[in-house]
Each structure stands twice: as structure tokens, then as C-alpha cells.
Motif scaffolding. Structure first.
Motif, PDB file in Angstrom:
ATOM      1  N   SER A  48     -34.705  11.416 -91.197  1.00  0.00           N
ATOM      2  CA  SER A  48     -34.047  10.237 -91.759  1.00  0.00           C
ATOM      3  C   SER A  48     -34.857   9.002 -91.364  1.00  0.00           C
ATOM      4  CB  SER A  48     -32.610  10.135 -91.253  1.00  0.00           C
ATOM      5  OG  SER A  48     -32.595   9.943 -89.850  1.00  0.00           O
ATOM      6  N   THR A  50     -34.480   4.617 -90.766  1.00  0.00           N
ATOM      7  CA  THR A  50     -33.672   3.396 -90.752  1.00  0.00           C
ATOM      8  C   THR A  50     -34.489   2.226 -91.304  1.00  0.00           C
ATOM      9  OG1 THR A  50     -34.334   2.624 -88.547  1.00  0.00           O
ATOM     10  CG2 THR A  50     -32.449   4.163 -88.667  1.00  0.00           C
ATOM     11  N   THR A  51     -33.789   1.168 -91.641  1.00  0.00           N
ATOM     12  CA  THR A  51     -34.441  -0.043 -92.108  1.00  0.00           C
ATOM     13  C   THR A  51     -35.447  -0.548 -91.080  1.00  0.00           C
ATOM     14  OG1 THR A  51     -32.519  -0.664 -93.413  1.00  0.00           O
ATOM     15  CG2 THR A  51     -34.025  -2.439 -92.830  1.00  0.00           C
ATOM     16  N   THR A  79     -27.238   6.615 -98.024  1.00  0.00           N
ATOM     17  CA  THR A  79     -27.319   5.564 -97.015  1.00  0.00           C
ATOM     18  C   THR A  79     -26.115   5.689 -96.094  1.00  0.00           C
ATOM     19  OG1 THR A  79     -28.393   4.069 -98.580  1.00  0.00           O
ATOM     20  CG2 THR A  79     -27.434   3.075 -96.609  1.00  0.00           C
ATOM     21  N   TRP A  81     -24.516   3.713 -92.770  1.00  0.00           N
ATOM     22  CA  TRP A  81     -24.645   2.475 -92.013  1.00  0.00           C
ATOM     23  C   TRP A  81     -24.537   2.770 -90.531  1.00  0.00           C
ATOM     24  CZ3 TRP A  81     -26.757  -1.291 -94.466  1.00  0.00           C
ATOM     25  CH2 TRP A  81     -26.608  -1.372 -95.846  1.00  0.00           C
ATOM     26  N   THR A  82     -25.419   2.145 -89.759  1.00  0.00           N
ATOM     27  CA  THR A  82     -25.471   2.374 -88.321  1.00  0.00           C
ATOM     28  C   THR A  82     -25.808   1.071 -87.609  1.00  0.00           C
ATOM     29  OG1 THR A  82     -26.501   3.740 -86.608  1.00  0.00           O
ATOM     30  CG2 THR A  82     -27.903   3.059 -88.403  1.00  0.00           C
ATOM     31  N   GLU A  84     -28.168  -0.634 -84.713  1.00  0.00           N
ATOM     32  CA  GLU A  84     -29.419  -0.369 -83.998  1.00  0.00           C
ATOM     33  C   GLU A  84     -29.886  -1.642 -83.303  1.00  0.00           C
ATOM     34  OE1 GLU A  84     -32.215   2.209 -84.906  1.00  0.00           O
ATOM     35  OE2 GLU A  84     -30.709   3.596 -85.677  1.00  0.00           O
ATOM     36  N   ARG A  96     -29.407   3.792 -92.666  1.00  0.00           N
ATOM     37  CA  ARG A  96     -30.189   4.987 -92.329  1.00  0.00           C
ATOM     38  C   ARG A  96     -30.247   5.797 -93.615  1.00  0.00           C
ATOM     39  NH1 ARG A  96     -32.163   7.725 -88.246  1.00  0.00           N
ATOM     40  NH2 ARG A  96     -31.216   6.353 -86.711  1.00  0.00           N
TER      41      ARG A  96
END
Length: 107
Positions: A48, A50-51, A79, A81-82, A84, A96
Motif C-alpha cells: 500500500s 500513503t500520500t 482509499t 484514511w489514516t 500519519e 492510504r
């Protein structure tokens, strides 16, 4: 050991380091949308993304836009959402991206 290594484990961190080297061995300074989509696809086929990872490791400033383009091309990218931590220590809500595998006849 970095914060990310302590969270993901040393083995996974080493695998991601090798993945970064392999993906960025292609012309990383090519910033065309097509080259950025390809870098994202190469990464998503293994893990995976992440942005923040896309910005820091793949030099893609707007990964959400590239993922949207990939979805329009038929890729099933989810997508999640997380939260970080950035390198500066700020907590951010980021996407993510996860490539869902499809059957051969589905695309």
C-alpha cells in the motif's frame, strides 16, 4: 531504528527500502503524469502507499490525482484514511492507497 521501522518491523522496512531503490531506478526526474502513474502502480503491486510516502519516496506531489486517473483507466484502487506523522512531526489525515487485485477478465 526509525519510528517507521519500530512500527512496521525491521524486515518490512528493509523490503520497502529495496522497493524504493527499484522503483526510483527508472527515470525519477521524469515528472509526466504517465511516469508518476507508473511509479504508483509499481509500488501498489507490492504494498500500500500513503500520500506522505508518495511525496517523500516517489516524488509525486499529488498522488490522489494520479490514483483518480488510474481508477478511470480501470484499476481498482481503494482509499483508506489514516493518521500519519510527517517528517516535521505534524499529525495529518492522509490517504492510504491499496490496489485491489482483479480477476483477469474484469479489466
Amino acid at each position: 531504528m526509525t519510528k517507521k521501522e519500530s512500527l512496521t518491523g525491521q524486515g518490512e522496512a528493509k523490503d520497502k527500502t529495496n522497493l524504493i531503490k527499484k522503483i526510483t531506478a527508472t527515470p525519477a526526474n521524469c515528472q509526466s503524469a504517465a511516469a508518476q502513474r507508473q511509479r504508483i502502480l509499481d509500488w501498489l503491486q507490492r504494498s500500500s502507499l500513503t500520500t506522505l510516502e508518495a511525496r517523500e519516496k516517489l516524488d509525486i506531489m499529488h498522488p490522489g490525482g494520479r490514483c483518480m486517473e488510474l481508477r478511470r483507466m480501470g484499476y481498482n484502487i481503494q482509499t483508506v484514511w489514516t493518521l500519519e506523522l510527517s517528517d516535521a512531526g505534524g499529525l495529518h489525515r492522509v490517504g492510504r492507497y491499496i490496489l485491489q487485485q482483479v480477476e483477469d477478465g474484469d479489466r
